[in-house]
Scaffold this active site. Structure first.
Site, PDB file in Angstrom:
ATOM      1  N   MET A 173       0.845  -1.184   0.000  1.00  0.00           N
ATOM      2  CA  MET A 173       0.000   0.000   0.000  1.00  0.00           C
ATOM      3  C   MET A 173       0.884   1.239   0.000  1.00  0.00           C
ATOM      4  SD  MET A 173      -2.975  -1.166   2.702  1.00  0.00           S
ATOM      5  CE  MET A 173      -4.192   0.028   2.147  1.00  0.00           C
ATOM      6  N   CYS A 174       0.515   2.195  -0.819  1.00  0.00           N
ATOM      7  CA  CYS A 174       1.129   3.514  -0.798  1.00  0.00           C
ATOM      8  C   CYS A 174       0.018   4.508  -1.124  1.00  0.00           C
ATOM      9  CB  CYS A 174       2.321   3.610  -1.746  1.00  0.00           C
ATOM     10  SG  CYS A 174       1.942   3.401  -3.502  1.00  0.00           S
ATOM     11  N   TRP A 175       0.356   5.763  -1.304  1.00  0.00           N
ATOM     12  CA  TRP A 175      -0.701   6.754  -1.483  1.00  0.00           C
ATOM     13  C   TRP A 175      -1.671   6.361  -2.577  1.00  0.00           C
ATOM     14  CZ3 TRP A 175      -0.199  12.460  -0.077  1.00  0.00           C
ATOM     15  CH2 TRP A 175       0.380  12.574   1.183  1.00  0.00           C
ATOM     16  N   LEU A 196      -3.648   3.666   0.079  1.00  0.00           N
ATOM     17  CA  LEU A 196      -3.947   3.859   1.493  1.00  0.00           C
ATOM     18  C   LEU A 196      -4.592   5.218   1.747  1.00  0.00           C
ATOM     19  CD1 LEU A 196      -1.589   5.923   2.710  1.00  0.00           C
ATOM     20  CD2 LEU A 196      -0.254   3.847   2.703  1.00  0.00           C
TER      21      LEU A 196
END
Length: 143
Positions: free
Chosen positions: A58-60, A102
């Site tokens: 998960m990342c932005w 996320l």
């Protein structure tokens, strides 16, 4: 089940996903203090190296960690934002790493996407030839 997990930020959404995954078995955590490309690659290596059965990054946006994970030979990371996409990634593409945003997914939606991904047990046999082509393309990739 062992699931590798990595995210470059900690928030309500990532905590909800980790709580859900923890209920399924062991969660192999990647250090969140690392840059997102290293997080994605580390989760990918955990999956291809046998430390984990599946991975979640998960990342932005989810895109960066997906790209990073896909740099690891043998990884098929798929970006999903709703359960149908996650199920399709497992069934039709034999994805072994799930990537999610996320920032743009509510915690309950992210958990539903993760659930769809991990509860899809095996690829659709009708897609076996296409999935084999993915592996062939990877072997043809220049080093």
């Amino acid at each position: 089940m062992r699931i590798a997990f990595g995210a470059d930020d900690d928030n309500e959404t990532t905590r909800a996903v980790v709580d859900y995954l923890s209920g399924l078995g062991e969660v192999v955590r990647v250090d969140a203090a690392r840059p997102w490309p290293e997080i994605g690659a580390a989760v990918g290596r955990a999956v291809t190296g046998g430390e984990a059965d599946l991975g979640v990054v998960m990342c932005w946006t989810g895109t960066g960690t997906a790209i990073a994970a896909n740099k690891v030979p043998g990884v098929r990371a798929a970006l999903a934002w709703e359960p149908w996409v996650a199920t399709g990634a497992r069934r039709w593409n034999d994805a072994n790493v799930l990537a999610m945003s996320l920032k743009r997914l509510a915690p309950d939606v992210a958990v539903e996407v993760a659930r769809a991904f991990v509860e899809t047990p095996e690829p659709d046999t009708d897609e076996a030839e296409n999935i084999a082509l993915l592996s062939k393309l990877e072997r043809e990739r220049p080093s």
